[in-house]
Design a protein around this motif. Structure first.
Motif, mmCIF file in Angstrom:
data_model
loop_
_atom_site.group_PDB
_atom_site.id
_atom_site.type_symbol
_atom_site.label_atom_id
_atom_site.label_comp_id
_atom_site.label_asym_id
_atom_site.label_seq_id
_atom_site.Cartn_x
_atom_site.Cartn_y
_atom_site.Cartn_z
ATOM 1 N N UNK A 100 0.845 -1.193 0.000
ATOM 2 C CA UNK A 100 0.000 0.000 0.000
ATOM 3 C C UNK A 100 0.881 1.243 0.000
ATOM 4 N N UNK A 101 0.693 2.102 -1.002
ATOM 5 C CA UNK A 101 1.508 3.314 -1.111
ATOM 6 C C UNK A 101 0.675 4.580 -0.892
ATOM 7 N N UNK A 102 -0.645 4.470 -0.896
ATOM 8 C CA UNK A 102 -1.514 5.626 -0.668
ATOM 9 C C UNK A 102 -2.929 5.119 -0.413
ATOM 10 N N UNK A 103 -3.773 6.026 0.033
ATOM 11 C CA UNK A 103 -5.172 5.704 0.288
ATOM 12 C C UNK A 103 -6.059 6.662 -0.490
ATOM 13 N N UNK A 104 -7.012 6.112 -1.239
ATOM 14 C CA UNK A 104 -8.026 6.915 -1.894
ATOM 15 C C UNK A 104 -9.096 7.241 -0.863
ATOM 16 N N UNK A 105 -9.472 8.528 -0.767
ATOM 17 C CA UNK A 105 -10.352 8.940 0.315
ATOM 18 C C UNK A 105 -11.431 9.895 -0.163
ATOM 19 N N UNK A 106 -12.460 10.014 0.647
ATOM 20 C CA UNK A 106 -13.438 11.094 0.541
ATOM 21 C C UNK A 106 -13.098 12.108 1.629
ATOM 22 N N UNK A 107 -12.948 13.385 1.252
ATOM 23 C CA UNK A 107 -12.680 14.436 2.209
ATOM 24 C C UNK A 107 -14.015 14.947 2.748
ATOM 25 N N UNK A 108 -14.236 14.751 4.036
ATOM 26 C CA UNK A 108 -15.471 15.226 4.659
ATOM 27 C C UNK A 108 -15.378 16.695 5.051
ATOM 28 N N UNK A 109 -14.217 17.116 5.538
ATOM 29 C CA UNK A 109 -13.996 18.520 5.865
ATOM 30 C C UNK A 109 -12.507 18.750 6.065
ATOM 31 N N UNK A 110 -12.082 19.994 5.918
ATOM 32 C CA UNK A 110 -10.701 20.376 6.188
ATOM 33 C C UNK A 110 -10.692 21.692 6.954
ATOM 34 N N UNK A 111 -9.631 21.909 7.673
ATOM 35 C CA UNK A 111 -9.440 23.184 8.361
ATOM 36 C C UNK A 111 -7.973 23.562 8.271
ATOM 37 N N UNK A 112 -7.702 24.770 7.812
ATOM 38 C CA UNK A 112 -6.322 25.235 7.749
ATOM 39 C C UNK A 112 -5.780 25.444 9.160
ATOM 40 N N UNK A 113 -4.525 25.039 9.348
ATOM 41 C CA UNK A 113 -3.845 25.234 10.620
ATOM 42 C C UNK A 113 -2.863 26.390 10.466
#
Length: 239
Positions: A100-113
């Motif tokens: 496994x070299x990566x994961x395909x994902x659904x982004x539910x939300x993000x927040x800038x830090x």
């Protein structure tokens, strides 16, 4: 099946509403962790533990905005931005050997830090840096960054948080380099207990002819208790 847990270094809660099964991932599983956007076009994210996320789907308004306020899109996400990511794993990307070299994902939300450099104290800025107390709830290193989970009291003023050092040339002989986490509450009332995450770039600590340096960070909380963190910054490495 490999269990991946992003954010364990900071004691961050992950939400899991089912078990990962060998035949695939459940859409009910939600993971939360910190990472850095490697490419804003393809939106690949390098997580703090080195895992790679490749988004295939996005909740809400789309891939290029963070959702810091009430689920509405705020700032556009750019290459190099540090994010707190809420995601669901859809599938794995494997190489020819089956690793496994990566994961395909659904982004539910993000927040800038909030991400800043280390500030050198000068006559011009020493008053604005402040010396108000702040509570360090967690501290960890990743991706060449020193990261903090903080708590502080306030009400309605903007607070300034900086990692500072005294002026002068850094050499191998004066290690560990002494840094201070400083807080300016701008005379805010201590009414509400806030939580904040902030990251500081460590690249300004590099000394020519070396591949790493040692440093020490201190700060004080509301009871006058001293917080101390000692670390080794290895150039260009995840820590």
């Amino acid at each position: 099946m490999k269990n991946i847990f992003f954010g364990i270094a900071v004691g961050f809660l992950f939400l899991l509403s089912g078990c990962l099964e060998d035949e695939g991932y459940s859409l009910n599983n939600v993971w939360i962790g910190f990472g850095i956007v490697e490419n804003s076009d393809s939106y690949k994210i390098i997580m703090d533990d080195g895992e790679i996320l490749i988004p295939l789907a996005f909740a809400g308004y789309g891939p290029y905005y963070d959702y810091s306020y009430s689920g509405k899109p705020n700032q556009k996400i750019e290459k190099g931005d540090r994010l707190l990511v809420n995601f669901t794993i859809l599938d794995e990307k494997v190489n020819e050997s089956g690793k496994v070299v990566a994961y395909y994902v659904k982004i539910n939300s993000t927040r800038k830090i909030l991400t800043k450099g280390i500030l050198e104290i000068t006559e011009a800025n020493k008053d604005s840096i402040g010396s108000d107390p702040i509570m360090v709830k967690d501290c960890w290193m990743a991706n060449g960054l020193l990261n903090f989970k903080l708590k502080y009291y306030g009400r309605n003023q903007v607070h300034f948080i900086n990692l500072v050092k005294e002026p002068g040339k850094l050499t191998t002989d004066n290690q560990p380099f002494n840094l201070e986490l400083r807080h300016n509450n701008n005379n805010d009332s201590e009414v509400v207990l806030y939580t904040a995450h902030v990251s500081f770039r460590l690249d300004s600590l590099q000394v020519a002819g070396t591949d790493s340096v040692k440093f020490k960070v201190t700060s004080k909380d509301y009871e006058g208790k001293l917080f101390e963190f000692e670390g080794t910054y290895k150039y260009g490495k995840n820590n």
